[in-house]
Scaffold this motif. Structure first.
Motif, PDB file in Angstrom:
ATOM      1  N   LYS A  34       0.658  -1.324  -0.094  1.00  0.00           N
ATOM      2  CA  LYS A  34       0.107   0.126   0.039  1.00  0.00           C
ATOM      3  C   LYS A  34       0.771   1.313  -0.039  1.00  0.00           C
ATOM      4  O   LYS A  34       1.905   1.371   0.914  1.00  0.00           O
ATOM      5  CB  LYS A  34      -0.896   0.103   1.212  1.00  0.00           C
ATOM      6  N   TYR A  72       0.621   5.630  -0.009  1.00  0.00           N
ATOM      7  CA  TYR A  72      -0.197   6.713   0.432  1.00  0.00           C
ATOM      8  C   TYR A  72       0.375   7.870  -0.049  1.00  0.00           C
ATOM      9  O   TYR A  72       1.323   7.952  -0.008  1.00  0.00           O
ATOM     10  CB  TYR A  72      -0.426   6.716   2.065  1.00  0.00           C
ATOM     11  N   GLY A 108      -3.065  10.960   3.308  1.00  0.00           N
ATOM     12  CA  GLY A 108      -3.527   9.572   3.760  1.00  0.00           C
ATOM     13  C   GLY A 108      -4.459   8.884   2.917  1.00  0.00           C
ATOM     14  O   GLY A 108      -4.679   7.742   2.932  1.00  0.00           O
ATOM     15  N   LYS A 109      -4.580   9.324   1.467  1.00  0.00           N
ATOM     16  CA  LYS A 109      -5.368   8.883   0.399  1.00  0.00           C
ATOM     17  C   LYS A 109      -4.555   7.729  -0.028  1.00  0.00           C
ATOM     18  O   LYS A 109      -3.358   7.815  -0.509  1.00  0.00           O
ATOM     19  CB  LYS A 109      -5.896   9.463  -0.423  1.00  0.00           C
ATOM     20  N   GLU A 110      -5.067   6.412  -0.262  1.00  0.00           N
ATOM     21  CA  GLU A 110      -4.242   5.460  -0.766  1.00  0.00           C
ATOM     22  C   GLU A 110      -4.178   5.686  -2.579  1.00  0.00           C
ATOM     23  O   GLU A 110      -5.031   5.947  -3.082  1.00  0.00           O
ATOM     24  CB  GLU A 110      -4.916   4.061  -0.717  1.00  0.00           C
ATOM     25  N   LYS A 158       7.322  -0.007   6.714  1.00  0.00           N
ATOM     26  CA  LYS A 158       5.995   0.405   6.596  1.00  0.00           C
ATOM     27  C   LYS A 158       5.435  -0.250   5.250  1.00  0.00           C
ATOM     28  O   LYS A 158       4.046  -0.930   5.617  1.00  0.00           O
ATOM     29  CB  LYS A 158       5.942   1.913   6.294  1.00  0.00           C
ATOM     30  N   LYS A 171       2.331  -3.419   5.552  1.00  0.00           N
ATOM     31  CA  LYS A 171       0.869  -3.328   5.161  1.00  0.00           C
ATOM     32  C   LYS A 171      -0.187  -2.968   5.969  1.00  0.00           C
ATOM     33  O   LYS A 171      -1.274  -3.310   5.733  1.00  0.00           O
ATOM     34  CB  LYS A 171       0.631  -4.592   4.468  1.00  0.00           C
ATOM     35  N   GLY A 172       0.328  -2.092   6.865  1.00  0.00           N
ATOM     36  CA  GLY A 172      -0.741  -1.184   7.787  1.00  0.00           C
ATOM     37  C   GLY A 172      -1.435  -0.127   7.297  1.00  0.00           C
ATOM     38  O   GLY A 172      -1.259   0.199   5.986  1.00  0.00           O
ATOM     39  N   SER A 173      -2.203   0.504   7.882  1.00  0.00           N
ATOM     40  CA  SER A 173      -2.786   1.842   7.576  1.00  0.00           C
ATOM     41  C   SER A 173      -2.039   2.844   7.575  1.00  0.00           C
ATOM     42  O   SER A 173      -0.865   2.719   8.157  1.00  0.00           O
ATOM     43  CB  SER A 173      -4.079   1.869   8.550  1.00  0.00           C
ATOM     44  N   PHE A 174      -2.398   3.941   7.156  1.00  0.00           N
ATOM     45  CA  PHE A 174      -1.820   5.167   7.027  1.00  0.00           C
ATOM     46  C   PHE A 174      -1.318   5.836   8.493  1.00  0.00           C
ATOM     47  O   PHE A 174      -0.134   6.345   8.490  1.00  0.00           O
ATOM     48  CB  PHE A 174      -2.448   6.445   6.363  1.00  0.00           C
ATOM     49  N   ASN A 175      -2.160   5.453   9.280  1.00  0.00           N
ATOM     50  CA  ASN A 175      -2.014   6.060  10.761  1.00  0.00           C
ATOM     51  C   ASN A 175      -0.827   5.453  11.599  1.00  0.00           C
ATOM     52  O   ASN A 175      -0.556   5.986  12.552  1.00  0.00           O
ATOM     53  CB  ASN A 175      -3.375   6.146  11.268  1.00  0.00           C
ATOM     54  N   SER A 176      -0.535   4.319  11.329  1.00  0.00           N
ATOM     55  CA  SER A 176       0.442   3.771  12.035  1.00  0.00           C
ATOM     56  C   SER A 176       1.931   4.073  11.801  1.00  0.00           C
ATOM     57  O   SER A 176       2.135   4.324  10.592  1.00  0.00           O
ATOM     58  CB  SER A 176       0.301   1.980  11.679  1.00  0.00           C
TER      59      SER A 176
END
Length: 275
Positions: A27, A29, A33-35, A184, A188-193
């Protein structure tokens, strides 16, 4: 923007070997924060490299520095480095001031820890006019790093930086923020991590940053060999796996990795600065 030439079939094999994971599993970003998604024939990965390479240049003063680094990196194959080129390389990496008359590199933050570009140059075989472009060069690199570490205030990161330029980019330069990017992407985590320094130290930086090779010459060489093997496995190989089509002579990918890593470090203000 520069294009990124693919590695030609039958060309030099990169350090990663085969790609282990499908591209869609990663992923990427934007700073908001938009993928990033594939669209109009452009992959998310290509968008990522183009976007963050461009953001890198928001600070205009980096342009002449980067141009100088690219000129050194793309010099003719087998051409040696000069004392001044070593001075410019390390002053760019540290960062530091370089005096071309005295050949002394003075770090901005630790002015007392000066480095002699002349002495660094003297440790390179044939002034760096050696070919280091295959997976079989670990022993030669171990010898070069061993000699470089004998120079006052040269650590493993700085030694790897010199090897990066000696090898024309084949043996990748190490950077903490680029390392954050790789962790990161693998997460493969979210933007916020975020990726903490403690996670990096578990992965590799404990090998990279410490210069505590004490003992006999053979013990020191073994320690360097282990550190380089760790650097290859946990840093170089993942980059080659994720970005196999990018030419290692091209610094666009390295700039993008460095910039992107700032979004996921402990310092949350980095995100605000990019938006």
């Amino acid at each position: 923007m520069k294009t990124f030439p693919a590695v030609k079939p039958g060309g030099r094999r990169n350090l990663a070997g085969k790609v282990n994971l499908k591209m869609g599993e990663y992923k990427f970003y934007a700073p908001d924060g938009k993928e990033l998604k594939d669209s109009c024939g452009v992959t998310a990965k290509e968008k990522f490299v183009a976007l963050y390479n461009q953001i890198y240049y928001y600070d205009a003063k980096t342009i002449p520095l980067e141009q100088r680094m690219e000129n050194i990196l793309t010099r003719p194959e087998g051409a040696p480095l000069s004392e001044d080129e070593i001075g410019y390389i390390l002053s760019w990496k540290i960062p530091a001031a370089y005096d071309s008359k005295t050949k002394i590199i003075t770090p901005v933050r630790t002015k007392e820890k000066t480095i002699s570009a002349k002495e660094v140059y003297s440790k390179l075989p044939e002034g760096g006019a050696v070919r280091l472009a295959t997976d079989d060069d670990l022993e030669r690199i171990t010898d070069i790093v061993y000699d470089l570490l004998s120079v006052d205030n040269i650590n493993l990161v700085y030694a790897i930086t010199i090897v990066y330029f000696v090898s024309h980019g084949y043996w990748l330069i190490y950077d903490r923020f680029a390392h954050i990017t790789i962790e990161k992407l693998l997460e493969k985590g979210s933007f916020n991590s975020i990726i903490t320094d403690s996670k990096l130290s578990k992965s590799m930086t404990s090998y990279i940053y410490k210069k505590n090779y004490i003992g006999s010459d053979e013990k020191m060489r073994n320690a360097i060999r282990r550190a380089l093997t760790q650097y290859n496995a946990n840093y170089v190989k993942p980059i080659r796996d994720i970005f196999p089509e990018y030419d290692y002579h091209n610094r666009d990918l390295d700039r993008a990795l460095w910039t992107y890593g700032h979004l996921f470090s402990d310092n949350s203000t980095n995100r605000e600065n990019m938006r």
